[in-house]
Enzyme design. Structure first.
Site, PDB file in Angstrom:
ATOM      1  N   ASP A  64       0.812  -1.214   0.000  1.00 16.91           N
ATOM      2  CA  ASP A  64       0.000   0.000   0.000  1.00 16.91           C
ATOM      3  C   ASP A  64       0.851   1.271   0.000  1.00 16.91           C
ATOM      4  O   ASP A  64       0.659   2.162   0.837  1.00 16.91           O
ATOM      5  CB  ASP A  64      -0.932   0.020   1.213  1.00 16.91           C
ATOM      6  CG  ASP A  64      -1.731  -1.260   1.369  1.00 16.91           C
ATOM      7  OD1 ASP A  64      -2.129  -1.830   0.335  1.00 16.91           O
ATOM      8  OD2 ASP A  64      -1.953  -1.693   2.514  1.00 16.91           O
ATOM      9  N   GLU A 238     -11.300   1.120  -3.661  1.00 23.02           N
ATOM     10  CA  GLU A 238     -10.630   1.521  -2.418  1.00 23.02           C
ATOM     11  C   GLU A 238      -9.306   2.213  -2.737  1.00 23.02           C
ATOM     12  O   GLU A 238      -8.915   2.351  -3.885  1.00 23.02           O
ATOM     13  CB  GLU A 238     -10.381   0.293  -1.531  1.00 23.02           C
ATOM     14  CG  GLU A 238      -9.523  -0.772  -2.191  1.00 23.02           C
ATOM     15  CD  GLU A 238      -9.449  -2.071  -1.408  1.00 23.02           C
ATOM     16  OE1 GLU A 238     -10.070  -2.158  -0.325  1.00 23.02           O
ATOM     17  OE2 GLU A 238      -8.780  -3.003  -1.872  1.00 23.02           O
TER      18      GLU A 238
END
Length: 567
Positions: A64, A238
């Site tokens: 991420d 997301e």
């Protein structure tokens, strides 16, 4: 005569007291050094030429990625879930060669992970720089904790503030965008308006953030429903980020879940709050639908962030995985870097059908690796002699330490023997580093200074409380025993299963070398009593037991030093 007797006995008492103090100081397990060596064949067989670099740029469990810049300096953060300290911060001047400069969440007051699952904790941190107040911000989600929060700092190396929670923002993956006029906006993943119409149906929301008051303001608005084309029922939109380029606001987000169908999609609008149009050629990054038998595959690519380099070129950092067998990987989700091209006003990270390369030519001059870089890309060997006053930044704990159970003293790392094991959802006496290669060797030298039968120490390959291997030593009937154990589940409870054992003949003051060697799908455990010759203890063990496909979750395998016992 009485005074003379005291004078004569005084040196004896001093000697006894000194010996007692030394004995007390020697309790625990002492690790003299730890060495990690990466041995992936691709990096040995492919030499870098001028201005070339290897992917991933952050190998091992660094998922991420989020990146920002101030001037000519670039800063990057990644997720850490339930490992402590949380959120490593890296610095670079060329986007390729990175050096860790600290952690965002390095105090228990910022991050108290006590009973979270390994794959709970800190999700998808997003770092931003606000030029209007010369401040860095990091916003993230504490899953299993208090939800979304942000911290801020003048220096990205820290210290960072205590958390400012934003309960008005539900869901996960918040990201801050600072507009030209100084206004700030938070975008994040959340439930759609009304009831979801299919499993995995999510939405992207936006709301203004008051920088002066550090609080949300104004209405929340849904700006993406479902994904790039809701008729296709896209799942898990997301990880959103907003960028302003040539008068357009670009909204980029991940889509398709975090496994093999992971992808990145892009939208744009003339207004920050929408409406947003979708790019007709989405996704702009994915590795799905590629042949499974391709050489050196990278899978699960997505969760990207864009950055403009000082020469005007655009780049993307994103996560990906390097499997060694089918979709088994122990290195977790790693950080990759690729140049971005622009087509008719839309950014594209990788054209459809193209594979993520492990060797890339940069369009700009690359710098030398920064002094103090401890190995992040390609093959490398890192050896820690524990000579500093504090642990190197690559070491982590499982959850937040609640007390002092380790120390650095006289060139060694001491771990206390505690009644907490790695098979429990607690904070064991474990200090580990990421597995960064499919093929590696990790070695350490350990001495047990408290030869009680219940005191055990050694090397652990840790994935979860239920998925780990332990190459350790302990004393049984006065003899030093070396063993290999595997944690398995019985009736829902993790328990140890001994795979191999050997009596060494070594004593309490003797040290022993322990080594674990990873070769893709297999792990070999060995010992050296004389520090020269190696003796196999358990070979060909199943490494896939530590993989994401088997163990589940979002983290990677950690390798480190561990102790458990009665003191």
């Amino acid at each position: 005569m009485h005074n003379l007797r005291i004078f004569i006995l005084l040196p004896f008492f001093i000697l006894v007291s000194s010996c007692s103090t030394q004995e007390a100081a020697k309790k625990g397990a002492f690790f003299q050094w730890f060495e990690y060596q990466g041995r992936d064949s691709f990096y040995d067989e492919n030499q870098l030429m001028d201005n070339e670099y290897f992917n991933p740029i952050l190998s091992g469990f660094y998922p991420d990625p989020s990146v920002c810049k101030k001037g000519e300096d670039y800063f990057l953060v990644t997720s850490t879930f339930s490992f402590f300290p949380g959120v490593p911060v890296f610095h670079s001047t060329d986007l390729v060669n990175w050096k860790q400069i600290g952690h965002v969440l390095d105090r228990p007051s910022q991050l108290d992970i006590t009973d979270q699952e390994i794959s709970e904790g800190i999700f998808a941190p997003a770092i931003s720089y606000n030029s209007h107040n010369d401040t860095f911000y990091m916003v993230t989600t504490f899953v299993g904790g208090n939800g979304n929060f942000l911290v801020k700092a003048k220096d990205p190396a820290g210290p960072w503030s205590d958390p400012i929670f934003i309960p008005e923002v539900p869901g996960i993956d918040p990201s801050l965008f600072f507009d030209d006029d100084g206004r700030a906006w938070i975008v994040n993943n959340g439930d759609p308006e009304g009831d979801p119409i299919y499993p995995g149906h999510k939405a992207i929301w936006i709301q203004e953030y008051d920088v002066e008051k550090d609080e949300m303001t104004g209405p929340r608005k849904m700006i993406v429903d479902g994904g790039h084309d809701i008729s296709e029922k896209p799942i898990w939109i997301e990880g959103p980020h907003i960028y302003k380029v040539n008068g357009y606001y670009y909204l980029m987000a991940a889509e398709g879940g975090t496994a093999e169908n992971h992808s990145e999609v892009i939208f744009r609008s003339r207004n920050v709050t929408g409406p947003y149009e979708t790019f007709a050629d989405n996704p702009i990054l994915t590795q799905r639908n590629l042949p499974n038998d391709r050489e050196n595959p990278v899978t699960s690519t997505g969760h990207a962030d864009l950055i403009k380099f000082e020469d005007g070129s655009w780049w993307a950092v994103f996560l990906g995985c390097r499997p060694y067998l089918e979709n088994h990987y122990n290195t977790g989700r790693e950080t990759f870097l690729l140049p971005v091209s622009w087509t008719d006003g839309w950014p594209v990270i990788l054209e459809p059908g193209k594979e993520v390369p492990l060797k890339v030519k940069s369009s700009h001059q690359l710098n030398e690796k920064q002094e103090g870089d401890f190995g992040l890309s390609g093959n490398f060997t890192i050896r820690d002699e524990f000579e500093d006053d504090s642990l190197a930044l690559y070491w982590n704990f499982i959850r937040t330490p609640q007390n002092d159970w380790y120390d650095l003293e006289e060139g060694s790392l001491r771990l206390d023997f505690r009644g907490v094991t790695m098979r429990e959802k607690k904070n064991p006496a474990f200090i580990g580093r990421r597995q960064q290669h499919k093929n590696f060797i990790a070695t350490t030298e350990v001495t047990i200074a408290s030869p009680n039968a219940g005191n055990r120490a050694g090397l652990v390959c840790f994935r979860t409380e239920a998925n780990n291997y332990f190459l350790g030593v302990n004393f049984e009937h006065g003899e030093l025993i070396a063993f290999v154990e595997k944690t398995t589940i019985r009736q829902g409870t993790p328990e140890k299963k001994r795979l191999a054992m050997k009596k060494t003949g070594l004593g309490a003051d003797d040290s022993i070398l322990l080594r674990v060697e990873g070769n893709g799908a297999f792990l070999d455990f060995s010992i050296s009593e004389d520090h020269q010759n190696w003796e196999p203890l358990a070979e060909g063990q199943d490494a896939s037991y530590l993989s994401t496909a088997t163990a589940g979750g979002f983290v990677g395998t950690y390798i480190g030093m561990y102790a458990e016992g009665n003191e």
